[in-house]
Design an enzyme around this catalytic site. Structure first.
Site, PDB file in Angstrom:
ATOM      1  CG  HIS A  85      -1.900   1.088   1.322  1.00 23.57           C
ATOM      2  ND1 HIS A  85      -3.025   1.036   2.108  1.00 23.57           N
ATOM      3  CD2 HIS A  85      -1.934   2.302   0.725  1.00 23.57           C
ATOM      4  CE1 HIS A  85      -3.704   2.162   2.003  1.00 23.57           C
ATOM      5  NE2 HIS A  85      -3.046   2.968   1.166  1.00 23.57           N
ATOM      6  CG  HIS A 105      -1.345   6.028  -2.710  1.00 22.33           C
ATOM      7  ND1 HIS A 105      -2.512   5.783  -3.393  1.00 22.33           N
ATOM      8  CD2 HIS A 105      -1.574   5.663  -1.414  1.00 22.33           C
ATOM      9  CE1 HIS A 105      -3.416   5.309  -2.545  1.00 22.33           C
ATOM     10  NE2 HIS A 105      -2.875   5.220  -1.339  1.00 22.33           N
ATOM     11  CG  HIS A 149      -7.588   3.336  -0.271  1.00 24.70           C
ATOM     12  ND1 HIS A 149      -6.892   2.713  -1.264  1.00 24.70           N
ATOM     13  CD2 HIS A 149      -6.713   4.178   0.338  1.00 24.70           C
ATOM     14  CE1 HIS A 149      -5.635   3.153  -1.258  1.00 24.70           C
ATOM     15  NE2 HIS A 149      -5.500   4.055  -0.311  1.00 24.70           N
ATOM     16  CD  GLU A 162      -7.441   6.884   4.564  1.00 27.31           C
ATOM     17  OE1 GLU A 162      -8.008   6.856   3.458  1.00 27.31           O
ATOM     18  OE2 GLU A 162      -6.334   7.452   4.763  1.00 27.31           O
ATOM     19  CG  ASP A 180      -1.495   5.784   2.667  1.00 32.39           C
ATOM     20  OD1 ASP A 180      -1.813   5.403   1.531  1.00 32.39           O
ATOM     21  OD2 ASP A 180      -2.296   6.371   3.420  1.00 32.39           O
ATOM     22  CG  ASP A 181       0.042   8.920   0.223  1.00 33.79           C
ATOM     23  OD1 ASP A 181       0.067   8.833  -1.015  1.00 33.79           O
ATOM     24  OD2 ASP A 181      -0.949   8.581   0.905  1.00 33.79           O
TER      25      ASP A 181
HETATM   26  N1  HPA Z   1      -6.565   7.439   1.141  1.00 34.68           N
HETATM   27  C1  HPA Z   1      -7.244   7.688   0.032  1.00 34.68           C
HETATM   28  N2  HPA Z   1      -6.654   8.104  -1.085  1.00 34.68           N
HETATM   29  C2  HPA Z   1      -5.347   8.254  -1.108  1.00 34.68           C
HETATM   30  C3  HPA Z   1      -4.591   8.026   0.025  1.00 34.68           C
HETATM   31  C4  HPA Z   1      -5.232   7.562   1.205  1.00 34.68           C
HETATM   32  O1  HPA Z   1      -4.630   7.317   2.261  1.00 34.68           O
HETATM   33  N3  HPA Z   1      -3.303   8.286  -0.330  1.00 34.68           N
HETATM   34  C5  HPA Z   1      -3.301   8.660  -1.615  1.00 34.68           C
HETATM   35  N4  HPA Z   1      -4.539   8.655  -2.093  1.00 34.68           N
HETATM   36 ZN    ZN Z   2      -3.666   4.789   0.489  1.00 30.65          ZN
END
Ligand code: HPA
Ligand code: ZN
Length: 357
Positions: free
Chosen positions: A28, A30, A208, A211, A289-290
């Site tokens: 996971h 991006h 996703h 969250e 994630d990012d």
């Molecule tokens: N959630 C939803 N969209 C996203 C995320 C996330 O954590 N990171 C990049 N796009």
């Molecule tokens: Zn994500």
């Protein structure tokens, strides 16, 4: 668990080193979220793109998020410097160098084609640049890599269907599809038709869910989209029935601890539900994630999580690394080879420790 590893012999002080050295999969991440401020400024200069922030420090100072949407606004603005095939290559290559340093043996990268095609970037430039970096990661770093195309859920299903059609000439370059962007008000069911088409094409499916969205979105992703994994899924802890189902069906959940703190999904790591999920028998994995926006790549996520869990030891470290390998879409023989290497690392640690806790 590997029956012949004596986890109790491994002292807690050995765990950070083991976490760092263990072969792991990242499931996971991006790729646009690994765009570091330094690369944003370098690509802006290369491509003649004007930026809203005057300096790298000013940009970094803007990374103070209050929720998912406040992050997405900055994340999509950052991606505006990506124009050419080489930009996508450079972005992914920078990530793979960090992944190799973290002992990631397999990475499945999310990418958001609509973020780029909406600006006039050809989808071929996106996919070919990323795919070329994946090939080089395999050849030059020994990192196995694959791409997962994500649909932006704040856009329409028609837009997702059109994006899928544009991507089909590059079908051999991605293994699956995902669903990301603003979750609230955009339930998985909105994308039922496009996911059905992806299933018919033999694409792997993830989404996703849970969250910021409710536990019902996790159920929808499983039941209406037929996903093999849930990305995030932390709000599952609000539903005992769903927790029982996720454990029974061993549905992998790709959890992102530092992301959840930065986007205020949880107040801090000590309050993160991952330990509860692991204890309930869920197939949780740790991911970044990012990482350029949330303060850490994979090993930093793992180390921060363990710092907040003083009672955790080698058993939990092994479980999380192993879950990541088993939840991957890599072929079973590759998974078995990585798990053997993981076992060897922990077995060695148990032998060398001398049994001191
Ligand atoms: N959630 C939803 N969209 C996203 C995320 C996330 O954590 N990171 C990049 N796009
Ligand atoms: Zn994500």
């Amino acid at each position: 668990m590997a029956a012949d590893i004596d986890f109790d012999r491994i002292p807690r002080s050995a765990v950070p080193g083991l976490l760092a050295r263990a072969p792991k999969a990242e499931l996971h991440m991006h790729i646009e979220g690994s765009l570091e401020p330094e690369l944003i400024f370098a690509l802006a200069a290369r491509n003649g793109v004007a930026l809203r922030h005057a300096s790298i420090d000013a940009l970094r100072a803007a990374y103070a998020f209050t929720d998912l949407q406040s992050f997405l606004d900055i994340y999509y603005a950052g991606a505006s410097v990506l124009l050419h095939e080489q930009d996508f290559y450079d972005l992914a290559w920078a990530y793979f160098e960090k992944a190799a340093a973290d002992n990631i043996v397999h990475a499945e990268l999310f990418f958001d084609p609509q973020t780029h095609t909406a600006r006039g970037v050809p989808i071929g430039a996106v996919i070919e640049g990323l795919s070329r970096a994946c090939a080089d990661a395999r050849a030059r770093l020994g990192v196995s890599a694959a791409l997962i195309l994500c649909f932006l859920r704040h856009l329409s299903e028609e837009d997702a269907l059109a994006t899928l059609a544009q991507a089909l000439p590059y079908r051999g370059h991605f293994i699956g599809v995902g669903l990301d962007s603003a979750e609230r008000g955009h339930p998985p069911g909105k994308f039922q038709r496009v996911f059905a088409r992806c299933a018919a094409l033999g694409l792997r499916r993830v989404a996703h869910a849970g969250e910021e969205g409710p536990p019902a979105y996790i159920e929808e992703a499983l039941d209406l989209l037929g996903v093999a994994r849930i990305d995030h899924g932390v709000r599952a802890v609000e539903s005992p029935a769903l927790m029982a189902r996720l454990a029974r069906e061993r549905v992998p959940l790709t959890v992102c601890p530092l992301s959840n703190v930065k986007l205020r999904v949880v107040p801090d790591l000590a309050a993160h539900p991952l330990p509860q999920m692991l204890a309930a028998g869920l197939a949780v994995t740790v991911n970044s994630d990012d990482p350029a926006y949330f303060g850490g790549y994979l090993n930093q996520n793992l180390l921060a999580l363990f710092d907040a869990q003083p009672r955790w030891g080698a058993r939990e470290a092994y479980r999380l690394a192993r879950n990541s390998l088993e939840a991957s879409f890599a072929p079973p023989p590759a998974q078995a080879a990585w798990i053997a290497a993981l076992d060897a690392e922990f077995r060695q640690a148990a032998l060398w420790s001398g049994g001191r806790p």
